[in-house]
Design a protein around this motif. Structure first.
Motif, PDB file in Angstrom:
ATOM      1  N   MET B 134      13.926 -52.396 -88.665  1.00 38.09           N
ATOM      2  CA  MET B 134      12.959 -52.449 -89.767  1.00 38.09           C
ATOM      3  C   MET B 134      11.809 -53.412 -89.532  1.00 38.09           C
ATOM      4  O   MET B 134      10.671 -53.112 -89.863  1.00 38.09           O
ATOM      5  CB  MET B 134      13.679 -52.823 -91.061  1.00 38.09           C
ATOM      6  CG  MET B 134      14.772 -51.834 -91.384  1.00 38.09           C
ATOM      7  SD  MET B 134      15.408 -51.997 -93.018  1.00 38.09           S
ATOM      8  CE  MET B 134      14.323 -50.998 -93.959  1.00 38.09           C
ATOM      9  N   ILE B 135      12.103 -54.577 -88.991  1.00 43.78           N
ATOM     10  CA  ILE B 135      11.055 -55.598 -88.880  1.00 43.78           C
ATOM     11  C   ILE B 135      10.279 -55.464 -87.573  1.00 43.78           C
ATOM     12  O   ILE B 135       9.051 -55.598 -87.557  1.00 43.78           O
ATOM     13  CB  ILE B 135      11.675 -57.026 -88.989  1.00 43.78           C
ATOM     14  CG1 ILE B 135      12.628 -57.103 -90.194  1.00 43.78           C
ATOM     15  CG2 ILE B 135      10.609 -58.091 -89.065  1.00 43.78           C
ATOM     16  CD1 ILE B 135      12.005 -56.960 -91.548  1.00 43.78           C
ATOM     17  N   LEU B 138       7.208 -53.281 -87.541  1.00 44.84           N
ATOM     18  CA  LEU B 138       6.090 -53.864 -88.282  1.00 44.84           C
ATOM     19  C   LEU B 138       5.398 -54.928 -87.428  1.00 44.84           C
ATOM     20  O   LEU B 138       4.164 -55.026 -87.427  1.00 44.84           O
ATOM     21  CB  LEU B 138       6.636 -54.493 -89.569  1.00 44.84           C
ATOM     22  CG  LEU B 138       5.610 -54.745 -90.653  1.00 44.84           C
ATOM     23  CD1 LEU B 138       5.021 -53.453 -91.168  1.00 44.84           C
ATOM     24  CD2 LEU B 138       6.233 -55.501 -91.806  1.00 44.84           C
ATOM     25  N   PHE B 142       1.598 -55.120 -86.209  1.00 50.01           N
ATOM     26  CA  PHE B 142       0.737 -56.294 -86.408  1.00 50.01           C
ATOM     27  C   PHE B 142       0.098 -56.733 -85.086  1.00 50.01           C
ATOM     28  O   PHE B 142      -1.058 -57.126 -85.043  1.00 50.01           O
ATOM     29  CB  PHE B 142       1.554 -57.464 -86.977  1.00 50.01           C
ATOM     30  CG  PHE B 142       1.819 -57.354 -88.456  1.00 50.01           C
ATOM     31  CD1 PHE B 142       1.404 -56.253 -89.189  1.00 50.01           C
ATOM     32  CD2 PHE B 142       2.495 -58.362 -89.126  1.00 50.01           C
ATOM     33  CE1 PHE B 142       1.660 -56.151 -90.541  1.00 50.01           C
ATOM     34  CE2 PHE B 142       2.743 -58.279 -90.493  1.00 50.01           C
ATOM     35  CZ  PHE B 142       2.333 -57.161 -91.194  1.00 50.01           C
ATOM     36  N   PHE B 145      -2.248 -53.120 -83.700  1.00 51.24           N
ATOM     37  CA  PHE B 145      -3.099 -52.148 -84.420  1.00 51.24           C
ATOM     38  C   PHE B 145      -4.553 -52.163 -83.951  1.00 51.24           C
ATOM     39  O   PHE B 145      -5.250 -51.153 -83.998  1.00 51.24           O
ATOM     40  CB  PHE B 145      -3.017 -52.362 -85.946  1.00 51.24           C
ATOM     41  CG  PHE B 145      -3.729 -53.601 -86.429  1.00 51.24           C
ATOM     42  CD1 PHE B 145      -3.094 -54.836 -86.428  1.00 51.24           C
ATOM     43  CD2 PHE B 145      -5.030 -53.541 -86.899  1.00 51.24           C
ATOM     44  CE1 PHE B 145      -3.748 -55.976 -86.872  1.00 51.24           C
ATOM     45  CE2 PHE B 145      -5.692 -54.667 -87.343  1.00 51.24           C
ATOM     46  CZ  PHE B 145      -5.045 -55.901 -87.329  1.00 51.24           C
ATOM     47  N   LEU B 243      -4.810 -50.082 -89.139  1.00 54.55           N
ATOM     48  CA  LEU B 243      -3.751 -50.860 -89.782  1.00 54.55           C
ATOM     49  C   LEU B 243      -3.185 -50.124 -90.994  1.00 54.55           C
ATOM     50  O   LEU B 243      -1.968 -50.035 -91.178  1.00 54.55           O
ATOM     51  CB  LEU B 243      -4.307 -52.239 -90.194  1.00 54.55           C
ATOM     52  CG  LEU B 243      -3.314 -53.168 -90.876  1.00 54.55           C
ATOM     53  CD1 LEU B 243      -2.172 -53.539 -89.956  1.00 54.55           C
ATOM     54  CD2 LEU B 243      -4.008 -54.443 -91.362  1.00 54.55           C
ATOM     55  N   MET B 244      -4.087 -49.562 -91.798  1.00 55.97           N
ATOM     56  CA  MET B 244      -3.638 -48.858 -93.010  1.00 55.97           C
ATOM     57  C   MET B 244      -2.747 -47.661 -92.642  1.00 55.97           C
ATOM     58  O   MET B 244      -1.708 -47.424 -93.246  1.00 55.97           O
ATOM     59  CB  MET B 244      -4.838 -48.370 -93.835  1.00 55.97           C
ATOM     60  CG  MET B 244      -5.623 -49.467 -94.467  1.00 55.97           C
ATOM     61  SD  MET B 244      -4.591 -50.450 -95.564  1.00 55.97           S
ATOM     62  CE  MET B 244      -5.055 -52.082 -95.098  1.00 55.97           C
ATOM     63  N   LEU B 247       0.620 -48.884 -91.325  1.00 55.08           N
ATOM     64  CA  LEU B 247       1.490 -49.392 -92.391  1.00 55.08           C
ATOM     65  C   LEU B 247       2.091 -48.223 -93.181  1.00 55.08           C
ATOM     66  O   LEU B 247       3.251 -48.257 -93.580  1.00 55.08           O
ATOM     67  CB  LEU B 247       0.703 -50.311 -93.332  1.00 55.08           C
ATOM     68  CG  LEU B 247       0.374 -51.690 -92.776  1.00 55.08           C
ATOM     69  CD1 LEU B 247      -0.455 -52.498 -93.778  1.00 55.08           C
ATOM     70  CD2 LEU B 247       1.641 -52.464 -92.434  1.00 55.08           C
ATOM     71  N   TRP B 250       4.873 -46.811 -91.121  1.00 52.76           N
ATOM     72  CA  TRP B 250       6.054 -47.683 -91.165  1.00 52.76           C
ATOM     73  C   TRP B 250       6.814 -47.502 -92.475  1.00 52.76           C
ATOM     74  O   TRP B 250       8.038 -47.360 -92.505  1.00 52.76           O
ATOM     75  CB  TRP B 250       5.612 -49.153 -91.006  1.00 52.76           C
ATOM     76  CG  TRP B 250       6.744 -50.118 -91.138  1.00 52.76           C
ATOM     77  CD1 TRP B 250       7.619 -50.489 -90.180  1.00 52.76           C
ATOM     78  CD2 TRP B 250       7.151 -50.809 -92.325  1.00 52.76           C
ATOM     79  NE1 TRP B 250       8.540 -51.370 -90.689  1.00 52.76           N
ATOM     80  CE2 TRP B 250       8.285 -51.590 -92.002  1.00 52.76           C
ATOM     81  CE3 TRP B 250       6.662 -50.848 -93.641  1.00 52.76           C
ATOM     82  CZ2 TRP B 250       8.934 -52.390 -92.935  1.00 52.76           C
ATOM     83  CZ3 TRP B 250       7.313 -51.651 -94.573  1.00 52.76           C
ATOM     84  CH2 TRP B 250       8.437 -52.404 -94.211  1.00 52.76           C
ATOM     85  N   MET B 251       6.026 -47.490 -93.556  1.00 49.27           N
ATOM     86  CA  MET B 251       6.625 -47.350 -94.897  1.00 49.27           C
ATOM     87  C   MET B 251       7.424 -46.044 -94.994  1.00 49.27           C
ATOM     88  O   MET B 251       8.559 -46.022 -95.479  1.00 49.27           O
ATOM     89  CB  MET B 251       5.461 -47.344 -95.888  1.00 49.27           C
ATOM     90  CG  MET B 251       5.862 -47.333 -97.306  1.00 49.27           C
ATOM     91  SD  MET B 251       6.379 -48.981 -97.734  1.00 49.27           S
ATOM     92  CE  MET B 251       7.068 -48.640 -99.317  1.00 49.27           C
ATOM     93  N   ILE B 255      11.437 -46.749 -94.895  1.00 43.45           N
ATOM     94  CA  ILE B 255      11.880 -46.883 -96.291  1.00 43.45           C
ATOM     95  C   ILE B 255      11.976 -45.544 -97.021  1.00 43.45           C
ATOM     96  O   ILE B 255      13.016 -45.208 -97.584  1.00 43.45           O
ATOM     97  CB  ILE B 255      10.981 -47.882 -97.054  1.00 43.45           C
ATOM     98  CG1 ILE B 255      11.152 -49.259 -96.427  1.00 43.45           C
ATOM     99  CG2 ILE B 255      11.352 -47.930 -98.542  1.00 43.45           C
ATOM    100  CD1 ILE B 255      10.379 -50.354 -97.055  1.00 43.45           C
TER     101      ILE B 255
END
Lengths: 464, 470
Positions: B134-135, B138, B142, B145, B243-244, B247, B250-251, B255
């Motif tokens: 999970m981490i 991300l 970071f 990107f 980046l958007m 993200l 990833w979401m 999740i």
């Protein structure tokens, strides 16, 4: 001020990203409402099946008692009562821990703890429900999840560049020439976004309330209050980070890092701390106690068993000399009661440890606004751990009520029962206790944290 | 050219403050998760091993009894956690820790960690798998990107291309650089993890193939996220939009989709209640599996067969205990009924889970999650395997006692008692952990999905030459 709001609103609705994001969030929110409703309906259906069966048995017993009386031991053994944790419409919004714990039990005579801890799939409902562990691992996608996880992210995506975009587009100078200070303009921009995010969430909540027939329930208001307080807290966090006047990408990264810390990292770290302080031990002593009690009390000779029973329950001491063999109802009641009595201290220890564990877990949750809000949602829905524990322990108390009632007839009234006795068999309906004072306190914590962060952002703005 | 770009990328990464923030956060989290998880697994396994010994001693120390009554004392089957569960706890928190085994009844497993935990557990457990699944993605986002968008924003991409490179080479170089940098970060963690595993297995050998497959799978997963990050960066015009998008990915991946696919599975295939399940078993036992072979009839048939076998006319003349023979038959029959109904529930769960497994082709995070659980022995099939072994043992020990009673006593004799020598005929329960091939066989879809993701990534890298430099 009106101009700022009008301008910002126009800017937002012109942005296709905003429209798509809002639509996507709404679609997920609607699915979450459907999912929660479905989970509640499934549990309600399972409860209704058990209820119908118990009622059918009870009707047959009532009919038979109209014709002639029966052995009192049969009242509890073949009929029994339903003990259910019935989920209502609010539970559909925040399903919490309901899927992990049992929710429908058939309380009959027998050994409560043996039925709870030893007899499983075969013929009892007291030992737990059938659940797919894979589903438990994945968790719920209910409305509370959407509020807790997705709405803060939506808020962040709408707001992370409120100040930095003015810097990056070179319009900051123009803003500075306005009679209103820049920080006030930014605050109003943020307030507009708060209003949009809150309105979207509250609309979903109202739809959820309508779909689940709970729109008139007072708890919906508290649910909305918790959601808005949570957003106020996030507004404070966003305002604070914006006040450092860094670039858009820095703000985005920092805010996402804060979001992931509050929603994922911190809870998992706090869970690890909880497990270190109160480890989930294998319940060897409890399991061995059930095994030992079952083996020893059934093998024990009648005299010793009777003496032991009379010593523990002196109010039945003069009602009989000694128990008979397997066919004597007193044989079972004495043996089962002794088993339960032996296991009870181990069970109490388990419950006490769970209570302590849960209290510590609740205190840890004050480190993250997400956890505080989740606690409020689950409390309102009767879906949190302490309420599951209440339900669990209430089953034992209800069992004691029923068995005491039938035992009085077995030991004191020659084991006979008529239709009037049957009608008086204790009834009990479980209702989760919702601690409103704790909820109000949690709401205050969230709002105060938000306001404090907003004030800090104002202070930093002045400094810079 | 690719090598030069990769070298430059590593150098640039090591100079950037954000990479070091990422590195420190990642290593701290991995260290914390490793300590937390390994202590917990060691403690639980110690407790469960001791409990299993206690159960055995309790069994042997029973006072002399009739063998069937002795069987009623029961035995426990404790689930010893697999050595690699310190890495990925998988479903372990949601499944029970032991089964109580006794005659006539098939019990469910008891005391899952989840039952005793607050909602904190639902956010995830601090294990290395949690951090890496999970981490880590991300942190990759970071760190990467802006890898290509910044070259575009600073007009340095054109310079690179003017020097004879192609966009594909730039993308491959950047991927290689980032992959190597993360490999350097993860390598110390993997080495420490091997030592932790070795400390668990003082008696047995470290399962190297399992371990290397696990690390290899995670390195591939790291690669998939790096490739996705670089591709999104290459196709985006600005760092902000890259980046958007990342993200959002990833979401969705870690999740939304895992929850959604699992939830859809249970909405489509509804799980029966405990009461429904128990009612079906009761009905089958009473009326026979086919509905036309009730208990009385089965007992009568068995009596006829036994009389015939021993060539006698009356049960009293039998040289064996017919009650015990009837109990053996009954035990086998109820086990058959239970297995049939349990199999139906298991098949239902498999159908529910299959939707999530197919979602692995949409989502590499799920493909890794399920592969990792399988390799670490903490997935559904391993849990199912434990239940099956425990049930097989239940039938074995109960019928060992019943058989002894049938040959050492006569019909109607429930009073002759036997002691420890008889109890010792039952061997202790010991869970035989499944081989790696078992794990691979039961998670074919997720392993296949990981490979498909690698192929997709290679194809997408191949397509990058069509990207414009501005």
């Amino acid at each position: 001020m009106k101009v700022i709001y009008q301008y910002e609103w126009k800017q937002l609705v012109r942005s296709s990203a905003f429209i798509w994001l809002t639509l996507l969030l709404f679609a997920i929110g609607l699915y979450a409402i459907f999912y929660g409703r479905n989970e509640v309906k499934q549990q309600q259906f399972k409860i209704s099946l058990l209820r119908e069966n118990i009622e059918k048995n009870n009707l047959a017993m009532a009919d038979s008692l109209l014709k002639k009386d029966t052995a009192a031991s049969e009242l509890g053994e073949f009929t029994g009562r339903l003990h259910a944790n019935n989920p209502d419409g609010i539970a559909a919004l925040s399903f919490g821990q309901r899927d992990i714990h049992k929710f429908a039990q058939h309380i009959t005579n027998g050994s409560f703890f043996y039925n709870k801890y030893a007899t499983g799939y075969y013929n009892k409902t007291m030992s737990g429900e059938i659940v797919n562990p894979f589903k438990l691992l994945a968790g719920h996608l209910d409305l509370s999840f959407v509020f807790l996880f997705l709405f803060p992210l939506y808020f962040i995506l709408l707001s992370y560049n409120l100040f930095s975009s003015e810097q990056e587009n070179g319009t900051i100078g123009l803003l500075g020439m306005q009679p209103v200070p820049v920080k006030i303009i930014v605050l109003h921009k943020l307030l507009l976004r708060l209003f949009i995010v809150a309105l979207s969430g509250v609309s979903l909540l109202l739809i959820g309330g309508l779909v689940n027939y709970t729109i008139t329930d007072f708890r919906i208001l508290l649910f909305a209050a918790a959601f808005i307080s949570y957003l106020i807290c996030w507004m404070g966090i966003i305002a604070l980070l914006i006040s450092f006047k860094r670039s858009s990408w820095f703000n985005a990264l920092a805010l996402v890092a804060v979001w992931i810390s509050f929603t994922l990292l911190l809870p998992s770290i706090l869970n690890a701390i909880l497990n270190t302080r109160y480890p989930v031990h294998t319940k060897t002593e409890l399991a061995a106690a059930v095994q030992k009690a079952n083996a020893e009390f059934f093998a024990m000779d009648k005299k010793t068993k009777t003496d032991s029973f009379k010593h523990t329950f002196p109010f039945y001491a003069n009602s009989f000399d000694t128990i008979g063999s397997w066919e004597d109802p007193k044989f079972y009641r004495v043996t089962h009661t002794l088993i339960d009595n032996y296991v009870l201290p181990f069970e109490k220890e388990r419950i006490n440890l769970l209570k302590k564990r849960n209290e510590f877990s609740t205190s840890l949750s004050y480190f993250s606004p997400t956890l505080i809000t989740q606690n409020i949602f689950n409390d309102l829905a009767g879906s949190n751990m302490s309420q599951m524990l209440q339900y669990d322990t209430s089953a034992w108390h209800y069992f004691k009520q029923i068995s005491r009632y039938t035992d009085d007839m077995i030991f004191l009234k020659s084991n006979r029962a008529d239709s009037k006795d049957f009608e008086k068999l204790p009834l009990y309906e479980y209702k989760p206790v919702i601690k409103n004072s704790v909820i109000v306190l949690d709401l205050l914590v969230l709002v105060c944290a938000g306001v404090l962060l907003l004030l800090s952002s104002g202070f930093i703005n002045n400094k810079r | 050219m690719i090598r030069i770009i990769a070298k430059k990328e590593i150098r640039t990464l090591f100079r950037e403050k954000i990479f070091w923030i990422v590195a420190v956060v990642l290593l701290l989290l991995l260290a914390a998760s490793l300590v937390n998880s390994s202590i917990s697994v060691k403690q639980l396994n110690k407790e469960r091993t001791e409990a299993q010994h206690m159960s055995r001693e309790g069994w042997l120390m029973q006072p002399p009894k009739n063998p069937h009554s002795a069987a009623h004392y029961g035995n426990f089957a404790f689930r010893i956690k697999s050595p690699l569960s310190f890495f990925d706890n998988g479903l372990d928190a949601y499944t029970g820790t032991y089964l109580f085994l006794e005659p006539h009844k098939q019990n469910g497993d008891k005391f899952s960690q989840a039952e005793e935990s607050s909602s904190l557990l639902r956010f995830g457990e601090l294990t290395p798998a949690f951090v890496l699944q999970m981490i880590l993605p991300l942190l990759i986002v970071f760190a990467g990107f802006g890898a290509i968008t910044r070259e575009k924003e600073g007009n340095t991409l054109k310079l690179l291309l003017a020097q004879g490179s192609s966009i594909r080479k730039v993308v491959i170089g950047k991927i290689a650089g980032h992959w190597l940098a993360f490999l350097l970060l993860l390598l110390p963690f993997f080495i420490v993890a091997i030592f932790v595993l070795a400390s668990f297995n003082q008696q047995t050998k470290v399962d190297w193939p399992r371990l290397f497959l696990l690390f290899g799978t995670y390195l591939l997963y790291t690669g998939v996220w790096i490739i996705i990050t670089m591709l999104v960066s290459a196709y985006s015009v600005t760092s902000r939009s890259a980046l958007m998008k990342l993200l959002g990915c990833w979401m969705l991946a870690v999740i939304i989709i895992p929850k959604l696919s699992s939830n859809i599975g249970t909405v489509i295939y509804k799980t029966p209640s405990q009461f429904q399940f128990a009612s079906l078993i009761n009905k089958d036992v009473e009326e026979g599996i086919d509905g036309h072979n009730p208990y009385d009839k089965r007992r009568e048939t068995l009596m006829d067969a036994t009389l015939k076998k021993y060539k006698v006319k009356k049960p009293e003349d039998l040289p064996v205990n017919f009650d015990a023979i009837a109990m053996i038959e009954s035990e086998q029959y109820t086990t058959e009924v239970f297995r049939k109904r349990k199999e139906e529930v298991d098949e239902l769960f498999i159908k529910q889970n299959k939707i999530s497994e197919w979602a692995c082709f949409l989502n590499p995070a799920q493909a890794l999650q399920y592969s990792s659980m399988a390799i670490c022995g903490t997935d559904y099939s391993h849990y199912h395997d434990f239940q099956n072994q425990a049930e097989t043992y239940r039938l074995y020990f109960v019928n060992t006692m019943n058989e002894y009673m049938s040959t050492h006593t006569r019909s109607g004799d429930w009073v002759t008692r036997f002691g420890k020598d008889t109890y010792e005929l039952v061997k202790p329960f010991s869970y035989q952990s499944a081989a790696l091939s078992f794990a691979l066989k039961h998670q074919q879809l997720s392993f296949a999905a990981l490979l498909v993701w690698i192929i997709i990534c290679i194809l997408l890298i191949y397509q990058t030459n069509k990207i414009k430099a501005v």
